[in-house]
Design an enzyme around this catalytic site. Structure first.
Site: not given
Ligand SMILES: *[C@@H]1O[C@H](CO)[C@@H](O)[C@H](O)[C@H]1NC(C)=O
Ligand SMILES: *[C@@H]1O[C@H](CO)[C@@H](O)[C@H](O)[C@H]1NC(C)=O
Length: 194
Positions: A18-21
């Site tokens: 989900t890579g994500t921030t």
């Protein structure tokens, strides 16, 4: 394809991450949770509209970064566990109870589940915010960001947050934090969920 030695090297890199921030802010009038929607598989964007804010119970939500399948399953299990609790007891779970169960679930697998989660809820003690990850690290605080874009989001929310924010200001700050991270971090993108 699998050799006797265990998982081939590509399994790790091909998992959908989900890579994500994501971020969480607590202020006098409530709490705000934010997340981007990009899921990646290596260098490829696997999903542009991945939901990363997970429903746990009517008073608790959870943001998940890490391996997409692991964050999804972990939050599903937690949610069904707490639903059974609510049906038996006739009340919403306390936030600290949810975080205890989550930490137990993750600790059992000693880092094999790829999840770093922000659990947020509201109960009779007021707001509760915890960061829990696959090593069962558990931190409690008033503001967190996690995922690979988190340093960029921290830059925005650290400088912009105040305890006396209005709901609109908190939404705006959360939106700015995630947006900034999606501009700088290649593994965060899509739209902002708040
Ligand atoms: C929920 O999780 C806790 C802690 O892991 C466990 O003791 C309990 O039995 C679970 N409840 C259900 C209904 O699965
Ligand atoms: C969990 O611990 C392992 C081994 O110490 C480490 O490599 C890994 O980065 C840790 N995970 C997180 C999310 O901190």
């Amino acid at each position: 394809v699998l050799d006797a030695g265990g998982e081939p090297a590509w399994v790790e890199s091909n998992k959908v991450k989900t890579g994500t921030t994501m971020l969480y802010l607590e202020f006098d009038n409530g709490v705000v949770l934010g997340a981007d929607t990009r899921a990646t598989s290596g260098e490829v964007v696997a999903d542009k509209m991945c939901a990363k804010i997970h429903y746990i119970s009517p008073n608790i939500y959870c943001c998940g970064a890490g391996t997409a399948a692991d964050t999804e399953k972990t939050t599903d299990l937690l949610s069904s566990n707490l639903t059974i609790f609510s049906m038996n007891s006739g009340r919403n779970p306390r936030v600290v109870m949810a975080v205890n169960i989550l930490q137990d679930m993750l600790f059992r697998y000693r880092g094999q589940i790829g999840a770093s989660l922000i659990l947020v809820g509201w109960d009779n003690k007021g707001p509760g915010l915890y960061y829990v990850d696959d090593n069962a690290t558990r931190l409690s605080g008033r503001m967190f960001s996690t995922g690979c874009g988190s340093s960029y989001a921290y830059g925005v929310i650290d400088s912009g947050s105040r305890e006396d924010m209005t709901v609109e200001e908190a939404y705006e700050l959360g939106r700015r934090g995630i947006t900034h991270a999606t501009h700088r971090d290649a593994y965060s993108g899509g739209v902002v969920n708040l």
